[in-house]
Scaffold this motif. Structure first.
Motif, mmCIF file in Angstrom:
data_model
loop_
_atom_site.group_PDB
_atom_site.id
_atom_site.type_symbol
_atom_site.label_atom_id
_atom_site.label_comp_id
_atom_site.label_asym_id
_atom_site.label_seq_id
_atom_site.Cartn_x
_atom_site.Cartn_y
_atom_site.Cartn_z
ATOM 1 N N MET A 1 0.828 -1.207 0.000
ATOM 2 C CA MET A 1 0.000 0.000 0.000
ATOM 3 C C MET A 1 0.864 1.259 0.000
ATOM 4 S SD MET A 1 -3.176 0.821 -0.041
ATOM 5 C CE MET A 1 -4.058 2.348 0.150
ATOM 6 N N THR A 2 1.808 1.267 0.947
ATOM 7 C CA THR A 2 2.712 2.406 1.039
ATOM 8 C C THR A 2 3.577 2.525 -0.208
ATOM 9 O OG1 THR A 2 2.911 1.690 3.317
ATOM 10 C CG2 THR A 2 4.198 3.626 2.652
ATOM 11 N N ASP A 3 4.057 1.324 -0.671
ATOM 12 C CA ASP A 3 4.856 1.319 -1.895
ATOM 13 C C ASP A 3 4.081 1.878 -3.061
ATOM 14 O OD1 ASP A 3 6.978 0.441 -0.622
ATOM 15 O OD2 ASP A 3 7.044 -1.580 -1.496
ATOM 16 N N ASP A 4 2.851 1.367 -3.152
ATOM 17 C CA ASP A 4 1.972 1.842 -4.224
ATOM 18 C C ASP A 4 1.796 3.366 -4.186
ATOM 19 O OD1 ASP A 4 1.406 -0.270 -5.729
ATOM 20 O OD2 ASP A 4 -0.790 -0.172 -5.436
ATOM 21 N N GLU A 6 3.752 5.502 -2.757
ATOM 22 C CA GLU A 6 5.019 6.169 -3.105
ATOM 23 C C GLU A 6 5.231 6.202 -4.603
ATOM 24 O OE1 GLU A 6 7.407 7.836 -1.445
ATOM 25 O OE2 GLU A 6 6.078 7.750 0.302
ATOM 26 N N ALA A 7 4.931 5.006 -5.210
ATOM 27 C CA ALA A 7 5.132 4.893 -6.668
ATOM 28 C C ALA A 7 4.241 5.877 -7.411
ATOM 29 C CB ALA A 7 4.860 3.463 -7.108
ATOM 30 N N ARG A 8 2.974 5.962 -6.959
ATOM 31 C CA ARG A 8 2.044 6.869 -7.623
ATOM 32 C C ARG A 8 2.525 8.313 -7.479
ATOM 33 N NH1 ARG A 8 -2.783 5.467 -5.288
ATOM 34 N NH2 ARG A 8 -3.075 7.468 -4.289
ATOM 35 N N ILE A 14 6.895 12.903 -11.731
ATOM 36 C CA ILE A 14 7.519 12.813 -13.059
ATOM 37 C C ILE A 14 6.630 13.466 -14.113
ATOM 38 C CG2 ILE A 14 8.233 11.196 -14.879
ATOM 39 C CD1 ILE A 14 9.180 9.343 -12.586
ATOM 40 N N GLU A 15 5.291 13.157 -14.008
ATOM 41 C CA GLU A 15 4.356 13.754 -14.969
ATOM 42 C C GLU A 15 4.411 15.285 -14.907
ATOM 43 O OE1 GLU A 15 2.432 12.543 -17.399
ATOM 44 O OE2 GLU A 15 3.437 10.620 -17.005
ATOM 45 N N ARG A 16 4.435 15.750 -13.660
ATOM 46 C CA ARG A 16 4.471 17.205 -13.465
ATOM 47 C C ARG A 16 5.744 17.807 -14.081
ATOM 48 N NH1 ARG A 16 2.457 17.240 -8.273
ATOM 49 N NH2 ARG A 16 4.525 17.359 -7.365
#
Ligand code: ZN
Length: 318
Positions: A1-4, A6-8, A14-16
């Motif tokens: 959950m936390t990894d997810d 963080e990844a998001r 990156i998108e920004r």
């Protein structure tokens, strides 16, 4: 959950970042492009305005030219009488010569030569001037400009056919052109000389500078232009009597007559400056009286200029 999570988050960053980079690139391209377009537009507009200004300036210059033509001799008149190298023949010589004989004036033995000279023609007044000269059987000198209309062509021919001297007064009579450089002067001169030759068969070798040789309008040293004429075997002629018909304000026929006649006694060779122009009706009106008065003078003849004429010149080459 936390990894997810963080990844998001990272992806979002990156998108920004990508967005920021894309925007920066777009801005980096679009801003200079827009600026360039704006500059091109401004440049085009400025050029158009400059062109319009140039046209206005040319028009202004032309009206100044024509204005200066009407007062052409006012400036140089001052020089006529103040310049020390104006050729003045003392009246004493005339009297001495008269005492030595010569009662009947012919072209050979006359003491005094009077030259009637008309500048700026042909004009609508040229035929009238020619008629008057013919009536009195008197020959004059016409310092003409270049005009290609039918009436002018006819006038050039009449001047020559009726025995008058055809002199040159520049093709354009536009001071700013003919006096801009020696080359410009030379071109204008050649144009007129060849035009007159084609029209009349006469290769004119006599010249009167617009404004006279002592004009103050020339950007070229007048001595250079005089030398140019000399090299081409062309003699230039100024004047020593001013009819006054060039002045801006109106002058009556009587005024012109007085100006012409009152000073003739001062000169052995009198060169009278008159103008052949549409507006100079009082010159035409005064002409018969002027001729009659001159013909009544003792030992005086009216003659056209030729190679034997001692030129009145306001400038010498030396
Ligand atoms: Zn003139």
């Amino acid at each position: 959950m936390t990894d997810d999570y963080e990844a998001r988050k990272r992806r979002q960053r990156i998108e920004r970042l990508k967005k920021i980079i894309k925007t920066s690139i777009l801005v980096a391209i679009i801003v200079p492009l827009l600026t360039a377009i704006l500059f091109i537009f401004l440049f085009a507009r400025t050029r158009r305005e400059l062109n319009e200004l140039q046209v206005q300036y040319d028009d202004l210059l032309k009206s100044v030219e024509s204005l200066r033509d009407t007062v052409e001799f006012d400036e140089s008149d001052k020089d006529v009488y103040s310049t020390s190298d104006v050729e003045v023949s003392p009246r004493d010589d005339v009297l001495n010569d008269e005492a030595n004989g010569a009662d009947v004036a012919t072209e050979e033995n006359a003491v005094r030569h009077v030259y009637l000279t008309f500048d700026d023609g042909p004009s609508s007044n040229t035929p009238k001037i020619l008629d008057i000269l013919a009536e009195y059987n008197v020959k004059a000198t016409f310092f003409v400009v270049g005009k290609t209309d039918e009436d002018s062509i006819e006038s050039y021919k009449r001047i020559v056919d009726e025995g008058h001297t055809l002199g040159m007064h520049s093709y354009s009579h536009v001071y700013s052109q003919i006096y801009a450089s020696e080359e410009a002067f030379a071109e204008d001169l050649t144009n007129l000389q060849e035009f007159l030759y084609d029209t009349t068969g006469v290769w004119s070798r006599y010249y009167r500078f617009p404004g006279g040789s002592s004009n103050t309008a020339s950007r070229v040293d007048m001595k250079i232009l005089i030398q140019h004429l000399t090299d081409l075997d062309i003699t230039y002629f100024d004047w020593n009597i001013v009819s006054g018909d060039a002045s801006g304000s109106y002058i009556s026929a009587d005024g012109i007559y007085q100006n012409c006649i009152s000073k003739i006694g001062n000169y052995e060779d009198a060169v009278i400056l008159m103008h052949d122009a549409a507006a100079k009706n009082s010159t035409v009106e005064a002409l018969p009286r002027i001729i009659e008065a001159i013909l009544e003078l003792d030992n005086t003849v009216i003659v056209p200029m030729d190679d034997t004429t001692v030129p009145v010149q306001h400038q010498s080459i030396d």
